[in-house]
Design a protein around this motif. Structure first.
Motif, mmCIF file in Angstrom:
data_model
loop_
_atom_site.group_PDB
_atom_site.id
_atom_site.type_symbol
_atom_site.label_atom_id
_atom_site.label_comp_id
_atom_site.label_asym_id
_atom_site.label_seq_id
_atom_site.Cartn_x
_atom_site.Cartn_y
_atom_site.Cartn_z
ATOM 1 N N ASP A 6 -7.801 14.536 -63.578
ATOM 2 C CA ASP A 6 -7.467 14.467 -62.154
ATOM 3 C C ASP A 6 -8.665 14.035 -61.311
ATOM 4 N N THR A 7 -9.680 13.434 -61.957
ATOM 5 C CA THR A 7 -10.869 12.949 -61.247
ATOM 6 C C THR A 7 -10.760 11.451 -61.016
ATOM 7 N N LEU A 8 -10.770 11.057 -59.757
ATOM 8 C CA LEU A 8 -10.625 9.651 -59.378
ATOM 9 C C LEU A 8 -11.970 9.134 -58.877
ATOM 10 N N GLU A 9 -12.391 8.004 -59.445
ATOM 11 C CA GLU A 9 -13.634 7.348 -59.028
ATOM 12 C C GLU A 9 -13.335 5.902 -58.684
ATOM 13 N N ARG A 10 -13.784 5.475 -57.508
ATOM 14 C CA ARG A 10 -13.600 4.082 -57.088
ATOM 15 C C ARG A 10 -14.866 3.306 -57.462
ATOM 16 N N GLN A 11 -14.720 2.345 -58.415
ATOM 17 C CA GLN A 11 -15.855 1.609 -58.948
ATOM 18 C C GLN A 11 -15.999 0.245 -58.269
ATOM 19 N N THR A 12 -17.231 -0.221 -58.146
ATOM 20 C CA THR A 12 -17.489 -1.536 -57.574
ATOM 21 C C THR A 12 -17.327 -2.619 -58.642
ATOM 22 N N LEU A 13 -17.061 -3.822 -58.183
ATOM 23 C CA LEU A 13 -16.901 -4.972 -59.068
ATOM 24 C C LEU A 13 -17.800 -6.084 -58.558
ATOM 25 N N GLN A 14 -18.779 -6.467 -59.372
ATOM 26 C CA GLN A 14 -19.715 -7.521 -59.003
ATOM 27 C C GLN A 14 -19.240 -8.846 -59.594
ATOM 28 N N LEU A 15 -18.898 -9.785 -58.706
ATOM 29 C CA LEU A 15 -18.404 -11.096 -59.113
ATOM 30 C C LEU A 15 -19.318 -12.185 -58.569
ATOM 31 N N THR A 16 -19.332 -13.329 -59.230
ATOM 32 C CA THR A 16 -20.128 -14.455 -58.748
ATOM 33 C C THR A 16 -19.470 -15.118 -57.542
ATOM 34 N N VAL A 17 -18.156 -14.922 -57.414
ATOM 35 C CA VAL A 17 -17.401 -15.436 -56.268
ATOM 36 C C VAL A 17 -16.642 -14.258 -55.666
ATOM 37 N N PRO A 18 -16.807 -13.961 -54.379
ATOM 38 C CA PRO A 18 -16.174 -12.775 -53.799
ATOM 39 C C PRO A 18 -14.650 -12.822 -53.825
ATOM 40 N N VAL A 19 -14.046 -11.649 -53.866
ATOM 41 C CA VAL A 19 -12.591 -11.525 -53.755
ATOM 42 C C VAL A 19 -12.166 -11.883 -52.336
ATOM 43 N N HIS A 20 -11.134 -12.713 -52.216
ATOM 44 C CA HIS A 20 -10.553 -13.055 -50.920
ATOM 45 C C HIS A 20 -9.267 -12.240 -50.767
ATOM 46 N N ALA A 21 -9.377 -11.099 -50.100
ATOM 47 C CA ALA A 21 -8.241 -10.185 -49.960
ATOM 48 C C ALA A 21 -7.547 -10.434 -48.632
ATOM 49 N N ALA A 22 -6.651 -11.415 -48.610
ATOM 50 C CA ALA A 22 -5.898 -11.756 -47.414
ATOM 51 C C ALA A 22 -4.489 -12.161 -47.825
ATOM 52 N N GLY A 23 -3.521 -11.888 -46.951
ATOM 53 C CA GLY A 23 -2.144 -12.200 -47.304
ATOM 54 C C GLY A 23 -1.752 -11.454 -48.560
ATOM 55 N N GLU A 24 -1.212 -12.184 -49.549
ATOM 56 C CA GLU A 24 -0.824 -11.582 -50.822
ATOM 57 C C GLU A 24 -1.928 -11.699 -51.871
ATOM 58 N N GLY A 25 -3.087 -12.200 -51.465
ATOM 59 C CA GLY A 25 -4.178 -12.393 -52.404
ATOM 60 C C GLY A 25 -5.089 -11.187 -52.493
ATOM 61 N N GLY A 26 -6.097 -11.302 -53.361
ATOM 62 C CA GLY A 26 -7.064 -10.243 -53.560
ATOM 63 C C GLY A 26 -7.323 -10.030 -55.033
ATOM 64 N N LEU A 27 -7.772 -8.828 -55.374
ATOM 65 C CA LEU A 27 -7.938 -8.463 -56.779
ATOM 66 C C LEU A 27 -6.563 -8.058 -57.291
ATOM 67 N N LEU A 28 -6.024 -8.837 -58.211
ATOM 68 C CA LEU A 28 -4.645 -8.646 -58.659
ATOM 69 C C LEU A 28 -4.632 -8.084 -60.079
#
Length: 366
Positions: free
Chosen positions: A86-108
């Motif tokens: 029941d332990t939740l951790e939100r982890q970071t993701l390092q990418l060479t190109v940033p996630v574009h989280a707009a509309g229906e896009g993002g990290l899918l």
């Protein structure tokens, strides 16, 4: 009630709102002893006809990935949630190109490597922007002590847009990586074999186009898709996909190599030479199916967004009604042993989130 529903099995939800309680204390029903078939979070095994809440407070989650004793969830803004017990951790993701989280896009899509427990490698499908244009890419990532780090680009330049980005990934029985792509809002791309949009793609784990793909030197496995967001296989190797239709007419398709599924030339019951109709379509009703999983029995489950239900189908596309509804938008579904894991998707800007949304639920197989 939707006219294509034949059976309705409704999960009974009792929401406990006591401040500071853990997911284990918010069980919807009293659980029986843990089942050996469910290895992830088996301390909270549910009983047929209900569900338990494994996690809450998720932020526009998109994809579930199960490891031996951990659950990972992608969130559209670019985070990966790790759930251990029941332990939740939100982890970071390092990418060479940033996630574009707009509309229906993002990290899918999020997909663990078959040997993930040994090497910590996974794959993500995400939207990005360059020079004002929107695309999607598939990259390999590795888990580190500080989060996740991109290690390789398998495929980029997949057309993207404010809508219709596809984004689901899965391992086929042949060990190949399959990925769904949408038409990116340009309907003409779905019929073009020189475009990666509106397709189901097939590649090696290293990102190469296999020699036995249906079209030479191409990633394209099937085409004529509008916005497929679910893929899965039955025990006998049959491949299925869920697809968003135009103005309803959502589809469940049986996928075969090199096949044209008709978009935008046909929809629903319409036919045309060289184009394959769906196993099932919703007609004037809307399910907006995203994630798909196939049970050992052969039954197919589709997670409905606008339809707000976990819809059931037989192997040949006959509808069996709903396994779960009343929880708002549903984004992904994964079967594991006798357990079924479901993501709600009420915080993506199109739903009506409750105080605990979004959530990861677990049901038992019917």
């Amino acid at each position: 009630m939707k006219r294509w529903k034949l059976v309705l099995v409704t999960a009974i939800a009792i929401v406990l709102t006591a401040c500071g309680t853990s997911p284990a204390e918010r069980e919807i029903i009293d659980p029986p002893p843990p089942s050996e078939a469910s290895e992830v979070n088996d301390q909270e095994t549910d009983k047929s006809g209900g569900y338990v809440v494994l996690a809450e407070g998720l932020e526009a989650p998109w994809s579930i990935a199960l490891a031996e004793d951990v659950i990972y969830i992608s969130e559209r803004d670019g985070s990966i949630v790790r759930l251990i017990g029941d332990t939740l951790e939100r982890q970071t993701l390092q990418l060479t190109v940033p996630v574009h989280a707009a509309g229906e896009g993002g990290l899918l899509g999020l997909l663990l490597a078959p040997d993930f427990d040994a090497n910590g490698q996974a794959y993500v499908y995400h939207t990005y922007q360059t020079d004002g244009a929107i695309f999607n890419r598939i990259v390999a990532i590795t888990q580190t002590e500080s989060g996740w780090q991109e290690t390789d680009t398998l495929l980029d330049g997949i057309p993207g847009g404010a809508t219709h980005n596809g984004g689901r990934m899965a391992w086929g029985p042949d060990g190949m990586l399959y990925a769904t792509t949408g038409d990116a809002g340009d309907t003409s791309l779905a019929q073009r074999l020189d475009s990666l949009a509106g397709k189901i793609l097939r590649m090696t784990p290293e990102g190469a186009a296999p020699d036995d793909n249906p079209f030479a030197d191409s990633y394209v496995y099937s085409y004529g898709h509008r916005n497929p967001q679910g893929i899965g296989w039955s025990q006998n190797g049959r491949m299925y996909s869920s697809e968003h239709g135009p103005n309803a007419h959502d589809e469940l398709n049986r996928i075969e190599a090199g096949t044209n599924y008709g978009w935008p030339e046909v929809k629903g019951d319409e036919t045309a030479e060289g184009m394959t109709p769906p196993l099932f379509h919703t007609g004037a009703d809307t399910l907006a199916p995203s994630g798909l999983t196939v049970l050992e029995s052969g039954e197919i489950l589709l997670a409905g967004l606008r339809g707000e239900e976990l819809a059931r189908f037989g192997e040949t596309g006959e509808p069996f009604g709903s396994l779960l509804d009343g929880e708002g938008r549903l984004r992904d579904v994964v079967a594991h042993g006798t357990a079924i894991y479901v993501l709600t998707n009420n915080t993506d800007g199109r739903g009506q989130p409750g105080e605990a949304d979004d959530r990861l639920l677990r049901l038992s197989t019917p």
